[in-house]
Design an enzyme around this catalytic site. Structure first.
Site, short mmCIF file in Angstrom:
data_model
loop_
_atom_site.label_atom_id
_atom_site.label_comp_id
_atom_site.label_asym_id
_atom_site.label_seq_id
_atom_site.Cartn_x
_atom_site.Cartn_y
_atom_site.Cartn_z
N GLU A 220 0.83 -1.21 0.00
CA GLU A 220 0.00 0.00 0.00
C GLU A 220 0.86 1.26 0.00
OE1 GLU A 220 -2.04 -2.83 3.05
OE2 GLU A 220 -0.05 -2.55 2.19
N CYS B 97 -2.61 -2.84 7.55
CA CYS B 97 -2.16 -2.77 8.94
C CYS B 97 -2.34 -1.33 9.45
CB CYS B 97 -0.69 -3.19 9.01
SG CYS B 97 0.44 -1.97 8.29
N CYS C 109 -0.32 1.30 7.34
CA CYS C 109 -0.91 1.53 6.02
C CYS C 109 -2.27 2.22 6.12
CB CYS C 109 -1.02 0.23 5.25
SG CYS C 109 0.61 -0.47 4.85
#
Length: 162
Positions: free
Chosen positions: A64, A92, A95
């Site tokens: 990402e 996560c 990100c």
């Protein structure tokens, strides 16, 4: 099921398939197989990313982040409100923060991350009251394919270490 035939679903499927191809490339290179693509409102490809943590020795080199960095450079703006990010695994916390700070308009992801998912599964950063930007989120696009790729890769890594 009507949603499977909708034009929107077919577009989501197309871009998630592209993200899965990038994830396979990452997996073949020894990375956790996660891929990401960013498209604009006209469904034109803007940027791609794949996990590169091991190759770059960079803890921030998630798929990402790589795609967001590339899109920002290409568009010459950190404000990506006109963009949609497709990623094979639920982002996560790092990100998710980058997605919020980058002002992405929409996030489409493949499979939930039950350990570190920061969009809907473990925590919900985009909808948290402290988030200064809220975006549309859709999970579960090509979920089985995304899950199988990740599970297969981790199983092969465990087998390799034996």
């Amino acid at each position: 099921m009507m949603i499977l035939k909708s034009p929107e679903y077919l577009i989501h499927r197309k871009w998630m398939t592209h993200a899965l191809e990038l994830a396979r490339v990452a997996g073949d290179a020894g990375e956790v197989p996660v891929g990401a693509v960013i498209v604009d409102t006209g469904n034109r490809l803007i940027a791609v990313g794949e996990n590169r943590k091991e190759r770059d020795q960079d803890p921030t080199a998630h798929a990402e982040i790589m795609a967001i960095r590339a899109a920002s450079q290409i568009l010459q703006s950190w404000r990506l409100h006109q963009c949609t990010l497709y990623v094979t695994l639920e982002p996560c916390p790092m990100c998710a923060g980058a997605i919020v700070h980058g002002r992405l308009g929409k996030l489409i992801y493949g499979v939930d991350d039950t350990k570190t998912g920061a969009i809907r599964t473990v925590i919900n950063i985009p909808d948290h009251p402290v988030s200064n930007h809220h975006l549309k989120v859709l999970g579960g696009i090509l979920e089985s394919e995304c899950r199988e790729l990740l599970q297969g890769w981790f199983a092969s890594q465990r087998q390799y270490k034996r």
